[in-house]
Design a protein around this motif. Structure first.
Motif, PDB file in Angstrom:
ATOM      1  N   GLY A  25       0.822  -1.219   0.000  1.00  0.00           N
ATOM      2  CA  GLY A  25       0.000   0.000   0.000  1.00  0.00           C
ATOM      3  C   GLY A  25       0.848   1.258   0.000  1.00  0.00           C
ATOM      4  N   GLN A  26       1.883   1.271  -0.830  1.00  0.00           N
ATOM      5  CA  GLN A  26       2.822   2.414  -0.803  1.00  0.00           C
ATOM      6  C   GLN A  26       2.367   3.564  -1.699  1.00  0.00           C
ATOM      7  N   LEU A  29       3.122  10.701   0.356  1.00  0.00           N
ATOM      8  CA  LEU A  29       2.550  12.058   0.332  1.00  0.00           C
ATOM      9  C   LEU A  29       3.578  13.062  -0.163  1.00  0.00           C
ATOM     10  N   GLU A  52       4.038   6.156  14.652  1.00  0.00           N
ATOM     11  CA  GLU A  52       3.667   6.262  13.248  1.00  0.00           C
ATOM     12  C   GLU A  52       3.680   4.866  12.630  1.00  0.00           C
ATOM     13  N   ILE A  53       2.714   4.600  11.771  1.00  0.00           N
ATOM     14  CA  ILE A  53       2.687   3.302  11.088  1.00  0.00           C
ATOM     15  C   ILE A  53       2.957   3.547   9.617  1.00  0.00           C
ATOM     16  N   GLY A  54       4.043   2.957   9.116  1.00  0.00           N
ATOM     17  CA  GLY A  54       4.404   3.112   7.704  1.00  0.00           C
ATOM     18  C   GLY A  54       5.006   4.458   7.374  1.00  0.00           C
ATOM     19  N   PRO A  55       6.226   4.744   7.804  1.00  0.00           N
ATOM     20  CA  PRO A  55       6.852   6.044   7.513  1.00  0.00           C
ATOM     21  C   PRO A  55       7.235   6.227   6.047  1.00  0.00           C
ATOM     22  N   GLY A  56       7.302   5.154   5.272  1.00  0.00           N
ATOM     23  CA  GLY A  56       7.706   5.311   3.856  1.00  0.00           C
ATOM     24  C   GLY A  56       9.117   5.866   3.781  1.00  0.00           C
ATOM     25  N   PHE A  74       6.862   2.331  12.722  1.00  0.00           N
ATOM     26  CA  PHE A  74       6.875   0.915  12.326  1.00  0.00           C
ATOM     27  C   PHE A  74       6.812   0.804  10.807  1.00  0.00           C
ATOM     28  N   ILE A  76       7.270  -2.005   7.595  1.00  0.00           N
ATOM     29  CA  ILE A  76       7.395  -3.428   7.237  1.00  0.00           C
ATOM     30  C   ILE A  76       8.458  -3.665   6.161  1.00  0.00           C
ATOM     31  N   ASP A  77       8.661  -2.683   5.285  1.00  0.00           N
ATOM     32  CA  ASP A  77       9.503  -2.883   4.103  1.00  0.00           C
ATOM     33  C   ASP A  77      10.986  -2.632   4.444  1.00  0.00           C
ATOM     34  N   LEU A  80      13.166   0.173   3.014  1.00  0.00           N
ATOM     35  CA  LEU A  80      13.020   1.582   3.425  1.00  0.00           C
ATOM     36  C   LEU A  80      13.893   1.935   4.625  1.00  0.00           C
ATOM     37  N   ASP A 100       6.235  -5.645  11.089  1.00  0.00           N
ATOM     38  CA  ASP A 100       4.841  -5.593  10.677  1.00  0.00           C
ATOM     39  C   ASP A 100       4.036  -5.131  11.893  1.00  0.00           C
ATOM     40  N   ILE A 101       3.337  -4.009  11.774  1.00  0.00           N
ATOM     41  CA  ILE A 101       2.609  -3.457  12.924  1.00  0.00           C
ATOM     42  C   ILE A 101       1.621  -4.478  13.493  1.00  0.00           C
ATOM     43  N   LEU A 126      -1.967   5.612   6.705  1.00  0.00           N
ATOM     44  CA  LEU A 126      -2.002   4.142   6.814  1.00  0.00           C
ATOM     45  C   LEU A 126      -1.919   3.436   5.464  1.00  0.00           C
ATOM     46  N   PRO A 127      -1.331   2.218   5.480  1.00  0.00           N
ATOM     47  CA  PRO A 127      -1.462   1.382   4.275  1.00  0.00           C
ATOM     48  C   PRO A 127      -2.928   0.948   4.182  1.00  0.00           C
TER      49      PRO A 127
HETATM   50  N1  SAM Z   1       4.030   7.802   5.640  1.00  0.00           N
HETATM   51  C1  SAM Z   1       4.449   7.753   4.264  1.00  0.00           C
HETATM   52  C2  SAM Z   1       3.858   8.923   3.517  1.00  0.00           C
HETATM   53  O1  SAM Z   1       2.861   9.466   4.001  1.00  0.00           O
HETATM   54  O2  SAM Z   1       4.394   9.280   2.489  1.00  0.00           O
HETATM   55  C3  SAM Z   1       4.069   6.433   3.598  1.00  0.00           C
HETATM   56  C4  SAM Z   1       2.618   6.040   3.682  1.00  0.00           C
HETATM   57  S1  SAM Z   1       2.178   4.633   2.674  1.00  0.00           S
HETATM   58  C5  SAM Z   1       0.461   4.941   2.415  1.00  0.00           C
HETATM   59  C6  SAM Z   1       2.079   3.250   3.805  1.00  0.00           C
HETATM   60  C7  SAM Z   1       3.385   2.760   4.404  1.00  0.00           C
HETATM   61  O3  SAM Z   1       3.087   1.668   5.291  1.00  0.00           O
HETATM   62  C8  SAM Z   1       4.395   2.221   3.432  1.00  0.00           C
HETATM   63  O4  SAM Z   1       5.665   2.747   3.739  1.00  0.00           O
HETATM   64  C9  SAM Z   1       4.388   0.700   3.635  1.00  0.00           C
HETATM   65  O5  SAM Z   1       5.615   0.062   3.337  1.00  0.00           O
HETATM   66  C10 SAM Z   1       4.052   0.620   5.113  1.00  0.00           C
HETATM   67  N2  SAM Z   1       3.387  -0.638   5.542  1.00  0.00           N
HETATM   68  C11 SAM Z   1       2.561  -1.427   4.823  1.00  0.00           C
HETATM   69  N3  SAM Z   1       2.134  -2.464   5.573  1.00  0.00           N
HETATM   70  C12 SAM Z   1       2.689  -2.322   6.801  1.00  0.00           C
HETATM   71  C13 SAM Z   1       2.631  -3.100   8.002  1.00  0.00           C
HETATM   72  N4  SAM Z   1       1.898  -4.225   8.082  1.00  0.00           N
HETATM   73  N5  SAM Z   1       3.353  -2.686   9.078  1.00  0.00           N
HETATM   74  C14 SAM Z   1       4.118  -1.541   8.989  1.00  0.00           C
HETATM   75  N6  SAM Z   1       4.210  -0.782   7.866  1.00  0.00           N
HETATM   76  C15 SAM Z   1       3.507  -1.157   6.786  1.00  0.00           C
END
Ligand code: SAM
Length: 290
Positions: A25-26, A29, A52-56, A74, A76-77, A80, A100-101, A126-127
Motif C-alpha cells: 500500500g505504498q 505524500l 507512526e505506522i508506515g513512515p515510507g 513501524f 514493514i519494508d 526503506l 509488521d505493525i 495508513l497502508p
Molecule cells: N508515511 C508515508 C507517507 O505518508 O508518504 C508512507 C505512507 S504509505 C500509504 C504506507 C506505508 O506503510 C508504506 O511505507 C508501507 O511500506 C508501510 N506498511 C505497509 N504495511 C505495513 C505493516 N503491516 N506494518 C508496517 N508498515 C507497513
C-alpha cells in the motif's frame, strides 16, 4: 526543502533506486501543506510521544519529529530502513522499527520511549489494505492512546464515523465508536500522492473516550451481536438473530423475550439500531441465557 516536496521525494527515490510495492500500500505524500495540517489536527507537542505506522521515506515522520517528544515508526519494508536512516539522519528522536505493525507487541514496544509516561498519539498515513486490522490491533492492545489521527480511504473513514440509519453504518462504526469519538477532519485528493491511489482519502481524528460509550455486561458478546446484526444487511434483525442463534421454538421464545425487554422491534434492520440499543439488546440476550 522538505522530504515531501515533490522534487525532493523524486530525488530520494531515484538515488536509492526505490520501486513501489503495491502489496504494501505504498502511496507517498508529496504535499507539505497537508502534512502541516495533519500535525496541527493531531495537536502534537514536545510532551507527546507519537507512534507512526508506515513512515515510507519519512515525509510525515519529519514533521512529527519536529513537533513531538519522540516518534516510533513501524515500517514493514526492509528496503526503506536504509533510506529512512539517510532522510532522517538529522533527528535524534526517531526510532524506526522494522516490523509488521500487526505482529508487533505494542505493550512492550511503548516501554522503549525515553519517557513512557507521556501521552501517546498515533499519527499515520495508513497502508489502506489493512486499515481496519491496524485500528483493531491498536484498540485491542488496551494501550490508553490519547488519539489516533490517521489517513485512510475516505470510504472507510465514512464507515467508522457513520451514524445509524445510514448505508455506511455497521459493525466497524460500533467497534471504533465504543472506545473512541470519531470525527472526519478533512479530505485529501489523490493527486498529492506518488503514485496516486485510485480512491479519495480522508483524515480521521479519533479521540479516546474516558469511559466506553455504553456499558455492557459482556464486551465480547456485544461486539459479536453487532457483527451478527450486519451479516446480511438487507435482512431484518430477527432473521439475522435466528440465523445465528437458531430457529427452535425455545430459542425463538427467548429471543422474543430479550427483544421485548430491550424495547426493540424484531422487524427492523440492524442498521436502525443505535449503539446504546445494541448494548441493551446484548445485555437482555445475556440475561436470557445466550
Ligand atoms: N508515511 C508515508 C507517507 O505518508 O508518504 C508512507 C505512507 S504509505 C500509504 C504506507 C506505508 O506503510 C508504506 O511505507 C508501507 O511500506 C508501510 N506498511 C505497509 N504495511 C505495513 C505493516 N503491516 N506494518 C508496517 N508498515 C507497513
Amino acid at each position: 526543502m522538505r522530504i515531501a516536496d515533490y522534487s525532493v521525494t523524486r530525488a530520494i527515490l531515484d538515488r536509492h533506486g526505490f520501486t513501489f510495492k503495491k502489496i504494501f500500500g505504498q502511496n507517498f505524500l508529496t504535499d507539505t501543506n497537508i502534512l502541516q495540517k495533519i500535525v496541527d489536527t493531531a495537536e502534537i507537542d514536545k510532551n507527546t510521544n507519537v507512534i507512526e505506522i508506515g513512515p515510507g521515506i519519512g515525509a510525515l515522520t519529519e514533521f512529527l519529529a519536529e513537533n513531538a517528544a519522540e516518534v516510533m515508526a513501524f515500517e514493514i519494508d526492509d528496503r526503506l530502513v536504509p533510506i529512512l536512516a539517510d532522510t532522517l539522519r538529522d533527528f535524534d528522536n526517531i526510532k524506526v522499527v522494522n516490523e509488521d505493525i500487526l505482529k508487533s507487541d505494542l505493550q512492550t514496544r511503548i516501554k522503549e520511549f525515553s519517557n513512557p509516561a507521556l501521552p501517546i498519539k498515533v499519527v499515520a498515513n495508513l497502508p489502506y489494505y489493512i486499515t481496519t486490522p491496524i485500528l483493531m490491533h491498536l484498540i485491542e492492545s488496551k494501550i490508553p492512546f490519547a488519539e489516533f489521527v490517521v489517513m485512510m480511504q475516505k470510504e472507510v473513514a465514512d464507515r467508522i464515523s457513520a451514524e445509524p440509519n445510514t448505508k455506511a453504518y455497521g459493525s466497524l462504526s460500533i467497534a471504533v465508536q465504543y472506545y473512541m469519538a470519531a470525527k472526519l477532519a478533512f479530505i485529501v485528493p489523490s493527486t498529492v500522492f506518488v503514485p496516486a491511489p485510485n480512491v479519495d482519502s480522508a483524515i480521521l481524528k479519533m479521540t479516546r473516550r474516558e469511559q466506553s460509550l455504553v456499558q455492557v455486561q459482556d464486551e465480547d458478546f456485544f461486539f459479536h451481536l453487532a457483527k451478527t446484526a450486519f451479516v446480511h444487511r438487507r435482512k431484518t434483525l430477527w432473521n439475522n438473530l435466528t440465523s445465528r442463534f437458531g430457529k427452535s421454538e425455545e430459542v425463538k421464545a427467548k429471543l422474543e423475550q430479550a427483544l421485548e425487554k430491550a424495547d426493540i422491534k424484531p422487524s427492523i434492520r440492524g442498521e436502525a439500531l443505535s449503539i446504546s440499543e445494541f448494548a441493551k439488546l446484548a445485555d437482555a440476550l445475556k440475561e436470557a441465557g445466550f
